[in-house]
Design a protein around this motif. Structure first.
Motif, PDB file in Angstrom:
ATOM      1  N   UNK A   5      -3.877 -18.036  18.735  1.00  0.00           N
ATOM      2  CA  UNK A   5      -3.708 -16.665  18.261  1.00  0.00           C
ATOM      3  C   UNK A   5      -4.845 -15.581  19.153  1.00  0.00           C
ATOM      4  N   UNK A   6      -5.931 -16.031  18.836  1.00  0.00           N
ATOM      5  CA  UNK A   6      -6.788 -15.157  19.210  1.00  0.00           C
ATOM      6  C   UNK A   6      -6.909 -15.127  20.801  1.00  0.00           C
ATOM      7  N   UNK A   7      -6.632 -16.048  21.530  1.00  0.00           N
ATOM      8  CA  UNK A   7      -6.522 -15.977  23.220  1.00  0.00           C
ATOM      9  C   UNK A   7      -5.283 -14.984  23.438  1.00  0.00           C
ATOM     10  N   UNK A   8      -4.287 -15.259  22.655  1.00  0.00           N
ATOM     11  CA  UNK A   8      -3.128 -14.627  23.022  1.00  0.00           C
ATOM     12  C   UNK A   8      -3.503 -13.009  22.826  1.00  0.00           C
ATOM     13  N   UNK A   9      -4.127 -12.652  21.741  1.00  0.00           N
ATOM     14  CA  UNK A   9      -4.481 -11.279  21.442  1.00  0.00           C
ATOM     15  C   UNK A   9      -5.262 -10.783  22.436  1.00  0.00           C
ATOM     16  N   UNK A  10      -6.416 -11.552  22.781  1.00  0.00           N
ATOM     17  CA  UNK A  10      -7.493 -11.144  23.835  1.00  0.00           C
ATOM     18  C   UNK A  10      -6.770 -10.921  24.921  1.00  0.00           C
ATOM     19  N   UNK A  11      -5.648 -11.725  25.619  1.00  0.00           N
ATOM     20  CA  UNK A  11      -5.208 -11.744  26.798  1.00  0.00           C
ATOM     21  C   UNK A  11      -4.394 -10.475  26.793  1.00  0.00           C
ATOM     22  N   UNK A  17      -5.274  -2.446  27.206  1.00  0.00           N
ATOM     23  CA  UNK A  17      -6.275  -1.620  26.554  1.00  0.00           C
ATOM     24  C   UNK A  17      -7.897  -1.703  27.138  1.00  0.00           C
ATOM     25  N   UNK A  18      -8.205  -2.924  27.127  1.00  0.00           N
ATOM     26  CA  UNK A  18      -9.594  -3.134  27.492  1.00  0.00           C
ATOM     27  C   UNK A  18      -9.952  -2.784  28.957  1.00  0.00           C
ATOM     28  N   UNK A  19      -8.996  -3.006  29.829  1.00  0.00           N
ATOM     29  CA  UNK A  19      -9.062  -2.981  31.217  1.00  0.00           C
ATOM     30  C   UNK A  19      -9.759  -1.269  31.676  1.00  0.00           C
ATOM     31  N   UNK A  20      -9.278  -0.504  30.961  1.00  0.00           N
ATOM     32  CA  UNK A  20      -9.772   0.678  31.182  1.00  0.00           C
ATOM     33  C   UNK A  20     -10.990   1.072  30.728  1.00  0.00           C
ATOM     34  N   UNK A  21     -11.635   0.399  29.576  1.00  0.00           N
ATOM     35  CA  UNK A  21     -12.929   0.452  29.392  1.00  0.00           C
ATOM     36  C   UNK A  21     -13.915  -0.307  30.488  1.00  0.00           C
ATOM     37  N   UNK A  22     -13.418  -1.366  30.629  1.00  0.00           N
ATOM     38  CA  UNK A  22     -13.980  -2.182  31.954  1.00  0.00           C
ATOM     39  C   UNK A  22     -14.293  -1.373  33.203  1.00  0.00           C
ATOM     40  N   UNK A  25     -15.401   2.739  31.797  1.00  0.00           N
ATOM     41  CA  UNK A  25     -16.589   3.048  30.794  1.00  0.00           C
ATOM     42  C   UNK A  25     -17.812   2.177  31.025  1.00  0.00           C
ATOM     43  N   UNK A  26     -17.549   1.189  31.504  1.00  0.00           N
ATOM     44  CA  UNK A  26     -18.725   0.277  31.614  1.00  0.00           C
ATOM     45  C   UNK A  26     -19.068  -0.567  30.374  1.00  0.00           C
ATOM     46  N   UNK A  27     -18.045  -1.012  29.692  1.00  0.00           N
ATOM     47  CA  UNK A  27     -18.159  -1.782  28.494  1.00  0.00           C
ATOM     48  C   UNK A  27     -16.958  -2.893  28.421  1.00  0.00           C
ATOM     49  N   UNK A  28     -17.065  -4.047  27.786  1.00  0.00           N
ATOM     50  CA  UNK A  28     -15.850  -4.863  27.743  1.00  0.00           C
ATOM     51  C   UNK A  28     -15.979  -5.271  26.190  1.00  0.00           C
ATOM     52  N   UNK A  29     -14.829  -5.834  25.644  1.00  0.00           N
ATOM     53  CA  UNK A  29     -15.028  -6.205  24.393  1.00  0.00           C
ATOM     54  C   UNK A  29     -13.971  -7.517  24.153  1.00  0.00           C
ATOM     55  N   UNK A  30     -14.323  -8.483  23.247  1.00  0.00           N
ATOM     56  CA  UNK A  30     -13.212  -9.484  22.843  1.00  0.00           C
ATOM     57  C   UNK A  30     -13.319  -9.688  21.489  1.00  0.00           C
ATOM     58  N   UNK A  31     -12.155 -10.195  20.947  1.00  0.00           N
ATOM     59  CA  UNK A  31     -11.965 -10.385  19.509  1.00  0.00           C
ATOM     60  C   UNK A  31     -12.403 -11.956  19.248  1.00  0.00           C
ATOM     61  N   UNK A  91     -10.581  -7.432  35.702  1.00  0.00           N
ATOM     62  CA  UNK A  91      -9.408  -7.764  35.206  1.00  0.00           C
ATOM     63  C   UNK A  91      -8.190  -8.460  36.513  1.00  0.00           C
ATOM     64  N   UNK A  92      -7.585  -9.420  36.127  1.00  0.00           N
ATOM     65  CA  UNK A  92      -6.881  -9.970  37.170  1.00  0.00           C
ATOM     66  C   UNK A  92      -5.390 -10.092  36.855  1.00  0.00           C
ATOM     67  N   UNK A  93      -4.540 -10.120  37.686  1.00  0.00           N
ATOM     68  CA  UNK A  93      -3.042 -10.095  37.174  1.00  0.00           C
ATOM     69  C   UNK A  93      -2.410 -11.479  38.109  1.00  0.00           C
ATOM     70  N   UNK A  94      -1.858 -12.069  37.083  1.00  0.00           N
ATOM     71  CA  UNK A  94      -1.423 -13.591  37.615  1.00  0.00           C
ATOM     72  C   UNK A  94      -0.049 -13.667  37.369  1.00  0.00           C
TER      73      UNK A  94
END
Length: 135
Positions: A5-11, A17-22, A25-31, A91-94
Motif C-alpha cells: 500500500x505504501x508503494x502504491x501511494x508513493x508511486x 504531485x511530487x514530480x513538480x517539487x522535484x 522546487x528542489x525537493x522530493x518526499x516519500x511516505x 520522474x520516469x514514465x513506464x
C-alpha cells in the motif's frame, strides 16, 4: 501500513504531485509509514529549496494528507529532512509497468543516482494538523 500500500501511494503521489517539487522546487518526499493517525515522511532537499525545516515539514505533510485519501484521517506528522549535494531525483514514465526488464533497468538507474547523493544535516520535525487548523 502494509508495504504494498505504501508503494502504491508513493508511486501515485510522485506522478501526480511530487514530480513538480522535484523538477521546480528542489525537493522530493516519500511516505515511509502511516500508523496511529501519523504520517511519516522523508524529505530530501537541495540547495534550490529555501524554506526552513518547520515550514517544509508542514507544507509537505499537508500536501500528502490532502492528496491521498488513505491519509485523510491523519492528525499528526513526523518528518525527517535531509540536505543533498545533488539533485532531488527524477520522474520516469513506464508504459508497461509490469515489464520485468524495464523495471529492473529503472531500479538500477535509481540506485546509481542514489549512490551519488551525500546525505547531510538530518533533522526531525514533528507536528499535528490540529494545530495547523488553529493557526
Amino acid at each position: 501500513m502494509d508495504k504494498e500500500v505504501l508503494e502504491k501511494i508513493n508511486y501515485e503521489h510522485v506522478r501526480k504531485v511530487d514530480k513538480f517539487y522535484r523538477m521546480f522546487g528542489g525537493l522530493s518526499s516519500s511516505l515511509t509509514d502511516y500508523k496511529h493517525e501519523t504520517i511519516y515522511l522523508t524529505i530530501h532537499i537541495s540547495s534550490r529549496w529555501n524554506k526552513d525545516a518547520s515550514t517544509t515539514a508542514q507544507k509537505l505533510a499537508k500536501c500528502w494528507k490532502e492528496s491521498n485519501t488513505e491519509l485523510f484521517a491523519a492528525k499528526y506528522y513526523c518528518v525527517q529532512i535531509y540536505s543533498l549535494n545533488g539533485d532531488t531525483g527524477f520522474v520516469t514514465s513506464c508504459p508497461l509497468p509490469n515489464n520485468k526488464l524495464l523495471n529492473e533497468l529503472i531500479s538500477q538507474f535509481k540506485r546509481g543516482i542514489e549512490e551519488l547523493h551525500e546525505l547531510k544535516n538530518g533533522i526531525m520535525v514533528k507536528g499535528n494538523f490540529l494545530q495547523m487548523e488553529l493557526d
